[in-house]
Write a protein that holds these residues in place. Structure first.
Motif, PDB file in Angstrom:
ATOM      1  N   THR A 118       0.856  -1.181   0.000  1.00 25.62           N
ATOM      2  CA  THR A 118       0.000   0.000   0.000  1.00 25.62           C
ATOM      3  C   THR A 118       0.891   1.230   0.000  1.00 25.62           C
ATOM      4  O   THR A 118       1.817   1.325   0.813  1.00 25.62           O
ATOM      5  CB  THR A 118      -0.925   0.009   1.229  1.00 25.62           C
ATOM      6  OG1 THR A 118      -1.811  -1.116   1.155  1.00 25.62           O
ATOM      7  CG2 THR A 118      -1.744   1.294   1.289  1.00 25.62           C
ATOM      8  N   VAL A 119       0.629   2.161  -0.914  1.00 25.37           N
ATOM      9  CA  VAL A 119       1.427   3.375  -1.060  1.00 25.37           C
ATOM     10  C   VAL A 119       0.552   4.579  -0.729  1.00 25.37           C
ATOM     11  O   VAL A 119      -0.544   4.726  -1.282  1.00 25.37           O
ATOM     12  CB  VAL A 119       1.974   3.520  -2.494  1.00 25.37           C
ATOM     13  CG1 VAL A 119       2.876   4.748  -2.589  1.00 25.37           C
ATOM     14  CG2 VAL A 119       2.720   2.258  -2.910  1.00 25.37           C
ATOM     15  N   PHE A 120       1.041   5.438   0.173  1.00 27.77           N
ATOM     16  CA  PHE A 120       0.300   6.629   0.568  1.00 27.77           C
ATOM     17  C   PHE A 120       0.825   7.841  -0.204  1.00 27.77           C
ATOM     18  O   PHE A 120       1.996   8.203  -0.086  1.00 27.77           O
ATOM     19  CB  PHE A 120       0.416   6.850   2.075  1.00 27.77           C
ATOM     20  CG  PHE A 120      -0.227   5.757   2.890  1.00 27.77           C
ATOM     21  CD1 PHE A 120      -1.601   5.605   2.893  1.00 27.77           C
ATOM     22  CD2 PHE A 120       0.547   4.870   3.628  1.00 27.77           C
ATOM     23  CE1 PHE A 120      -2.210   4.589   3.637  1.00 27.77           C
ATOM     24  CE2 PHE A 120      -0.048   3.862   4.371  1.00 27.77           C
ATOM     25  CZ  PHE A 120      -1.427   3.717   4.378  1.00 27.77           C
ATOM     26  N   LEU A 121      -0.055   8.462  -0.994  1.00 30.26           N
ATOM     27  CA  LEU A 121       0.325   9.538  -1.897  1.00 30.26           C
ATOM     28  C   LEU A 121       0.021  10.919  -1.326  1.00 30.26           C
ATOM     29  O   LEU A 121      -1.044  11.132  -0.734  1.00 30.26           O
ATOM     30  CB  LEU A 121      -0.426   9.381  -3.218  1.00 30.26           C
ATOM     31  CG  LEU A 121      -0.210   8.079  -3.988  1.00 30.26           C
ATOM     32  CD1 LEU A 121      -1.145   8.036  -5.187  1.00 30.26           C
ATOM     33  CD2 LEU A 121       1.246   7.946  -4.425  1.00 30.26           C
ATOM     34  N   VAL A 122       0.952  11.846  -1.535  1.00 29.10           N
ATOM     35  CA  VAL A 122       0.729  13.263  -1.254  1.00 29.10           C
ATOM     36  C   VAL A 122       0.225  13.844  -2.574  1.00 29.10           C
ATOM     37  O   VAL A 122       1.008  14.145  -3.477  1.00 29.10           O
ATOM     38  CB  VAL A 122       2.027  13.950  -0.794  1.00 29.10           C
ATOM     39  CG1 VAL A 122       1.755  15.401  -0.421  1.00 29.10           C
ATOM     40  CG2 VAL A 122       2.639  13.198   0.402  1.00 29.10           C
ATOM     41  N   THR A 123      -1.072  13.991  -2.712  1.00 30.65           N
ATOM     42  CA  THR A 123      -1.680  14.100  -4.043  1.00 30.65           C
ATOM     43  C   THR A 123      -1.278  15.349  -4.829  1.00 30.65           C
ATOM     44  O   THR A 123      -1.183  15.295  -6.051  1.00 30.65           O
ATOM     45  CB  THR A 123      -3.210  14.007  -3.959  1.00 30.65           C
ATOM     46  OG1 THR A 123      -3.707  14.994  -3.029  1.00 30.65           O
ATOM     47  CG2 THR A 123      -3.625  12.625  -3.486  1.00 30.65           C
ATOM     48  N   ASP A 124      -1.051  16.489  -4.181  1.00 29.52           N
ATOM     49  CA  ASP A 124      -0.645  17.686  -4.924  1.00 29.52           C
ATOM     50  C   ASP A 124       0.778  17.568  -5.471  1.00 29.52           C
ATOM     51  O   ASP A 124       1.182  18.372  -6.326  1.00 29.52           O
ATOM     52  CB  ASP A 124      -0.730  18.935  -4.033  1.00 29.52           C
ATOM     53  CG  ASP A 124      -2.160  19.432  -3.869  1.00 29.52           C
ATOM     54  OD1 ASP A 124      -3.074  18.833  -4.465  1.00 29.52           O
ATOM     55  OD2 ASP A 124      -2.372  20.412  -3.122  1.00 29.52           O
ATOM     56  N   PHE A 125       1.545  16.587  -4.981  1.00 29.34           N
ATOM     57  CA  PHE A 125       2.939  16.430  -5.384  1.00 29.34           C
ATOM     58  C   PHE A 125       3.163  15.266  -6.329  1.00 29.34           C
ATOM     59  O   PHE A 125       4.295  15.030  -6.766  1.00 29.34           O
ATOM     60  CB  PHE A 125       3.826  16.271  -4.153  1.00 29.34           C
ATOM     61  CG  PHE A 125       4.061  17.533  -3.378  1.00 29.34           C
ATOM     62  CD1 PHE A 125       5.244  18.246  -3.530  1.00 29.34           C
ATOM     63  CD2 PHE A 125       3.110  18.017  -2.499  1.00 29.34           C
ATOM     64  CE1 PHE A 125       5.471  19.415  -2.818  1.00 29.34           C
ATOM     65  CE2 PHE A 125       3.321  19.182  -1.789  1.00 29.34           C
ATOM     66  CZ  PHE A 125       4.505  19.896  -1.954  1.00 29.34           C
ATOM     67  N   VAL A 126       2.132  14.502  -6.646  1.00 27.99           N
ATOM     68  CA  VAL A 126       2.295  13.350  -7.537  1.00 27.99           C
ATOM     69  C   VAL A 126       2.876  13.812  -8.874  1.00 27.99           C
ATOM     70  O   VAL A 126       2.415  14.790  -9.467  1.00 27.99           O
ATOM     71  CB  VAL A 126       0.952  12.637  -7.753  1.00 27.99           C
ATOM     72  CG1 VAL A 126       1.070  11.569  -8.838  1.00 27.99           C
ATOM     73  CG2 VAL A 126       0.462  12.006  -6.454  1.00 27.99           C
ATOM     74  N   GLY A 127       3.922  13.120  -9.326  1.00 29.43           N
ATOM     75  CA  GLY A 127       4.583  13.466 -10.578  1.00 29.43           C
ATOM     76  C   GLY A 127       5.542  14.632 -10.476  1.00 29.43           C
ATOM     77  O   GLY A 127       6.139  15.040 -11.475  1.00 29.43           O
ATOM     78  N   ARG A 128       5.758  15.145  -9.266  1.00 27.17           N
ATOM     79  CA  ARG A 128       6.656  16.275  -9.052  1.00 27.17           C
ATOM     80  C   ARG A 128       7.835  15.823  -8.186  1.00 27.17           C
ATOM     81  O   ARG A 128       8.236  14.675  -8.225  1.00 27.17           O
ATOM     82  CB  ARG A 128       5.892  17.429  -8.393  1.00 27.17           C
ATOM     83  CG  ARG A 128       4.751  17.983  -9.236  1.00 27.17           C
ATOM     84  CD  ARG A 128       3.845  18.890  -8.419  1.00 27.17           C
ATOM     85  NE  ARG A 128       4.592  19.952  -7.749  1.00 27.17           N
ATOM     86  CZ  ARG A 128       4.064  20.735  -6.806  1.00 27.17           C
ATOM     87  NH1 ARG A 128       2.807  20.573  -6.419  1.00 27.17           N
ATOM     88  NH2 ARG A 128       4.794  21.683  -6.239  1.00 27.17           N
ATOM     89  N   GLU A 129       8.398  16.749  -7.416  1.00 28.64           N
ATOM     90  CA  GLU A 129       9.453  16.439  -6.448  1.00 28.64           C
ATOM     91  C   GLU A 129       8.940  16.712  -5.042  1.00 28.64           C
ATOM     92  O   GLU A 129       8.067  17.560  -4.848  1.00 28.64           O
ATOM     93  CB  GLU A 129      10.692  17.297  -6.705  1.00 28.64           C
ATOM     94  CG  GLU A 129      11.399  16.999  -8.011  1.00 28.64           C
ATOM     95  CD  GLU A 129      12.617  17.888  -8.193  1.00 28.64           C
ATOM     96  OE1 GLU A 129      12.650  18.991  -7.601  1.00 28.64           O
ATOM     97  OE2 GLU A 129      13.533  17.490  -8.930  1.00 28.64           O
TER      98      GLU A 129
END
Length: 272
Positions: A118-129
């Motif tokens: 299970t991976v917890f994403l910081v959604t505003d940063f997905v695909g960024r740094e």
């Protein structure tokens, strides 16, 4: 008096002896609830929240060679509620923050071994740094400009059985948020994941492990089914699913400690 180096070596030797004994003891005890492991980044940076690729492969291979299989956190929660969570050799892998190397480095290893996570994403940063604030001096423990996985990566991993949960929109200290900010963040991050991955976002992870009753209740009211903390230990069917304990990989520098955690001799009960 012995030098500081000698004292540290002696202390580490004692830990190794104690943890080694706990590993043996744990294998003789009735099977306990599966451990939930916490990882962040898999890289060679030396960051306190990183494990090297070689260390990670060694740890995962140990589970594989000892007959363990994985549950996603959602699968674990489903069985935790029924009390049927210790019939098999299982464990749960969680990755906080969603670093790109979870896709490029960890995913191939896990896929090879037949494991999911299970991976917890910081959604505003997905695909960024990465670059969220930790405190005035530290951003992300030396990983403040590390690439994060993309939605395309997440979809590929999802096809391989991985689950994705929310780690908020921008990794704030949630106890500092006003009520409307808290509710908006929880709703928006969950909706973003569901819109991009086409499946329900069931699980949540508190940034920095910081929460209070207000935050915990807001997570439940936002529709999440469970949330993880940074509190050490395992969980039972009577524990709060919005305060799930985990075992952090930062502790795995001692191999005997790792084995003790795997086999339940350490962190066996929620009270440990």
């Amino acid at each position: 008096m012995p030098s500081r180096r000698l004292r540290l070596r002696f202390r580490e030797a004692v830990k190794t002896l104690v943890y080694g004994s706990l590993a043996v003891t744990g294998r003789c005890l009735p099977r306990s609830a599966p451990p939930i492991l916490t990882y962040h980044s898999i890289d060679d940076s030396g960051s306190p929240i990183s494990r090297t690729p070689d260390e990670f492969r060694r740890e995962m291979t140990y589970f594989h060679d000892h007959g363990f299989r994985t549950w996603t956190l959602g699968e674990f929660v489903d069985r935790l509620g029924s009390g049927n969570n210790n019939a098999e050799r299982r464990f749960v892998i969680t990755f906080d923050d969603g670093f790109e190397n979870v896709w490029s480095t960890a995913y191939p290893i896990l896929d090879e071994l037949g494991f999911t996570a299970t991976v917890f994403l910081v959604t505003d940063f997905v695909g960024r740094e990465s670059g969220w604030s930790v405190n005035d001096k530290v951003t992300s423990y030396g990983l403040d400009r590390a690439p994060l996985l993309s939605w395309s990566h997440a979809r590929q991993m999802q096809e391989g059985g991985f689950e994705f949960g929310s780690h908020t929109t921008n990794h704030p200290r949630m106890t500092d948020l006003a009520t409307d900010e808290l509710e908006n963040d929880l709703s928006r991050s969950r909706q973003t994941i569901e819109d991009n991955l086409g499946t329900a976002c069931r699980t949540f992870c508190y940034p920095f492990g910081i929460y209070n009753p207000t935050v915990r209740n807001a997570v439940r009211q936002a529709g999440y089914e469970a949330a993880t903390t940074l509190r050490f230990g395992r969980n039972t069917s009577i524990d709060d699913v919005y305060e799930l304990r985990r075992i952090g990989s930062a502790r795995f520098h001692n191999w005997q400690f790792f084995r003790a955690c795997v086999h339940g001799g350490w962190g066996r009960t929620a009270g440990n």
